[in-house]
Each structure stands twice: as structure tokens, then as C-alpha cells.
Design an enzyme around this catalytic site. Structure first.
Site, PDB file in Angstrom:
ATOM      1  N   ALA A 170       0.855  -1.192   0.000  1.00  0.00           N
ATOM      2  CA  ALA A 170       0.000   0.000   0.000  1.00  0.00           C
ATOM      3  C   ALA A 170       0.883   1.230   0.000  1.00  0.00           C
ATOM      4  O   ALA A 170       2.074   1.155   0.319  1.00  0.00           O
ATOM      5  CB  ALA A 170      -0.915   0.002   1.228  1.00  0.00           C
ATOM      6  N   CYS A 171       0.305   2.378  -0.338  1.00  0.00           N
ATOM      7  CA  CYS A 171       1.117   3.595  -0.415  1.00  0.00           C
ATOM      8  C   CYS A 171       1.699   3.936   0.948  1.00  0.00           C
ATOM      9  O   CYS A 171       1.194   3.534   1.995  1.00  0.00           O
ATOM     10  CB  CYS A 171       0.288   4.753  -0.972  1.00  0.00           C
ATOM     11  SG  CYS A 171      -0.662   5.672   0.238  1.00  0.00           S
ATOM     12  N   LEU A 172       2.773   4.709   0.940  1.00  0.00           N
ATOM     13  CA  LEU A 172       3.518   5.014   2.159  1.00  0.00           C
ATOM     14  C   LEU A 172       2.705   5.831   3.166  1.00  0.00           C
ATOM     15  O   LEU A 172       3.017   5.835   4.356  1.00  0.00           O
ATOM     16  CB  LEU A 172       4.806   5.755   1.806  1.00  0.00           C
ATOM     17  CG  LEU A 172       5.818   4.948   0.985  1.00  0.00           C
ATOM     18  CD1 LEU A 172       6.961   5.844   0.520  1.00  0.00           C
ATOM     19  CD2 LEU A 172       6.349   3.763   1.785  1.00  0.00           C
ATOM     20  N   SER A 174      -0.043   5.120   4.306  1.00  0.00           N
ATOM     21  CA  SER A 174      -0.697   4.188   5.227  1.00  0.00           C
ATOM     22  C   SER A 174       0.198   3.806   6.400  1.00  0.00           C
ATOM     23  O   SER A 174      -0.234   3.126   7.329  1.00  0.00           O
ATOM     24  CB  SER A 174      -1.140   2.929   4.481  1.00  0.00           C
ATOM     25  OG  SER A 174      -0.008   2.205   4.012  1.00  0.00           O
TER      26      SER A 174
END
Length: 268
Positions: A170-172, A174
């Protein structure tokens, strides 16, 4: 090929021309592969390059698109002002911004649809970004064909799609607590910390960042191997070097969406 896969291919064929929102993950890679099978050159992959996407993920996306022989367009975006403090509806706001940019590109090249890799399992989790996709009329063919993550991995394996066993990512953003200011240098710190641990052979990991404190999450089955003294010494020294003052391990292991638990509990 099972019925859901045949349904997916039939659905994709009816779309005629598509722009695939492509991250290089399991779902979007399988979707891009399937689109290429039925639509040929009427497929373009679009990858978003932003401060909250790791550099290695951008490079992997380029390699995968090249492998499939698909045209690749990269859109550079900054962190939108309305998510600068990581609000609880960050995913919704971010998706709205990103997909608005992809739709703009789709209109410029006169393609018919933007499609994304949301799957049927995404309807069962806290996914505020799904609302943005509906509002923008983004199609989610895997979800429409009711394909689950497990089915997508199995079909990817059958079709020799190389991401079939790639860990979820997931994108950073998160990795950060909600309602805290986002700094680009902190995102890079998280990225480098995770890459260092992944390069040691731990693929399913997260480094949750709480200011000067890093909390590492790994798969439970990797816990014993992780706790080798030389290994934790190396990791601790690297993360201290990157700027953390305290490095901890979540003894509960990695599980998706830990930062969302307080929201889910409140909504329930």
C-alpha cells in the site's frame, strides 16, 4: 479458465479501449495482462509517480509494462493540499485527485474507459477510496466479475503472470497515523527502511512511523527468523542511521489496515 475469468474477458472486450490505473501490484498487473489479451493495442497503462510511492515500485511498474508490450504513461503528482495532514478520509481525497488526472489523460487520447484493479474482497474492508471511483465512473472489472484476491493470484499463476505471489503493498501514507502532517523526508525514511528489510528477504513487512519511533510489522511465520540477533542488530542500526531514535517490533505481526482499526471500531 473458470467462469469468472471468462466473464472478465468478455466484460473487457466490451469496453473497446481502456486506460489501466497501474501500480504494479497483483491486481492491476493481472488486469493489465487480461486487457492486453483481449484489447491488444487499445490498452494503455498509467502509473502515478508521487512522493508517497516508493521508487522501487515505479521501476517495477515500468518493467512489467514493458514485459507485456503495453504503452506506459507516467503522471507526476505532488501531495494534494487537502491530504497534507493525513485526514481520515485521505484515501478518498487522494483517489479523487489521482483518478481525475488519469481521466483527464484518458480524454486527451480519446479512450473510452479508465479501469482499476479493485477486487471483490475490497467490498469487505474499510476502503473509502472506493467511493471516489464510483463518483468518477471508474470501472473495476475484477470486482464486477467477483474475482477475489485468492482467485486473482491463482489465475495469475496459471497464466504465468509474474506477480502472482507478490506481497500486498500500500502507499507510504498508510504507514503514518491519521491527522498528522505529512513530510516528504519522512516518506523517504519509511521507504528506505522497508527496502532495507525487504532486501534481507522479508517481503511482507510494514514500517509504521510515529515521529522518532519506528514500529516494524512482519508476517508471523517470519518472526523467528527475524529475531536472529545479527539481523535485528543490522536493522536497528540502519533505521537509527535513517533518523529513528527508537525501533520496535509489533509482536502481533503484520495485518492489513492496522491504522484503520480505530475508525472501524468507531463506525461499528
Amino acid at each position: 479458465m473458470n467462469e469468472a475469468y471468462i466473464d472478465l474477458l468478455t466484460n473487457l472486450e466490451s469496453l473497446e479501449s481502456v486506460v489501466v490505473a497501474f501500480s504494479g501490484g497483483v491486481d492491476s498487473t493481472f488486469l493489465l495482462y487480461a486487457c492486453k489479451q483481449v484489447l491488444g493495442d487499445n490498452v494503455i497503462a498509467v502509473t502515478v509517480d508521487s512522493p508517497y510511492i516508493p521508487r522501487w515500485e515505479i521501476e517495477e511498474s515500468k518493467e512489467l509494462v514493458s514485459l507485456f508490450g503495453v504503452k506506459h504513461h507516467i503522471i507526476k503528482v505532488d501531495i494534494p493540499d487537502n491530504i497534507a495532514n493525513n485526514p481520515e478520509d485521505r484515501c478518498y481525497l487522494c483517489k479523487k485527485e489521482i483518478f481525475s488526472n488519469i481521466i483527464k489523460y484518458k480524454n486527451e487520447i480519446d479512450f473510452k474507459y479508465v479501469v482499476d484493479g479493485s477486487n471483490y474482497d475490497d467490498t469487505k474492508d474499510y476502503r473509502p477510496g472506493m467511493r471516489a471511483l464510483k463518483e468518477l465512473d471508474v470501472r473495476s472489472p475484477l470486482l464486477e466479475s467477483k474475482l477475489t484476491k485468492a482467485q486473482i493470484r491463482e489465475l495469475s499463476k496459471q497464466q504465468k503472470v509474474p506477480t502472482w505471489n507478490k506481497p500486498a503493498y500500500a502507499c507510504l501514507l498508510s504507514r503514518l497515523p491519521y491527522n498528522t502532517q505529512i513530510f516528504t523526508h519522512e516518506l523517504r525514511k519509511i521507504e528506505l527502511a522497508e527496502k532495507f528489510i525487504m532486501d534481507k528477504g522479508f517481503k511482507g513487512i510494514r514500517v509504521r512511523s510515529f515521529g522518532d519511533t519506528a514500529k516494524i510489522e512482519i508476517f508471523k511465520e517470519d518472526m523467528e527468523r527475524f529475531l536472529n540477533y545479527e539481523n535485528i542488530k543490522d536493522i536497528n542500526e540502519k533505521l537509527i542511521e535513517l533518523g529513528y531514535k527508537v525501533v520496535t517490533l509489533d509482536l502481533g505481526g503484520y495485518s492489513m489496515g492496522k491504522m484503520n482499526r480505530s475508525i472501524e471500531e468507531r463506525n461499528n
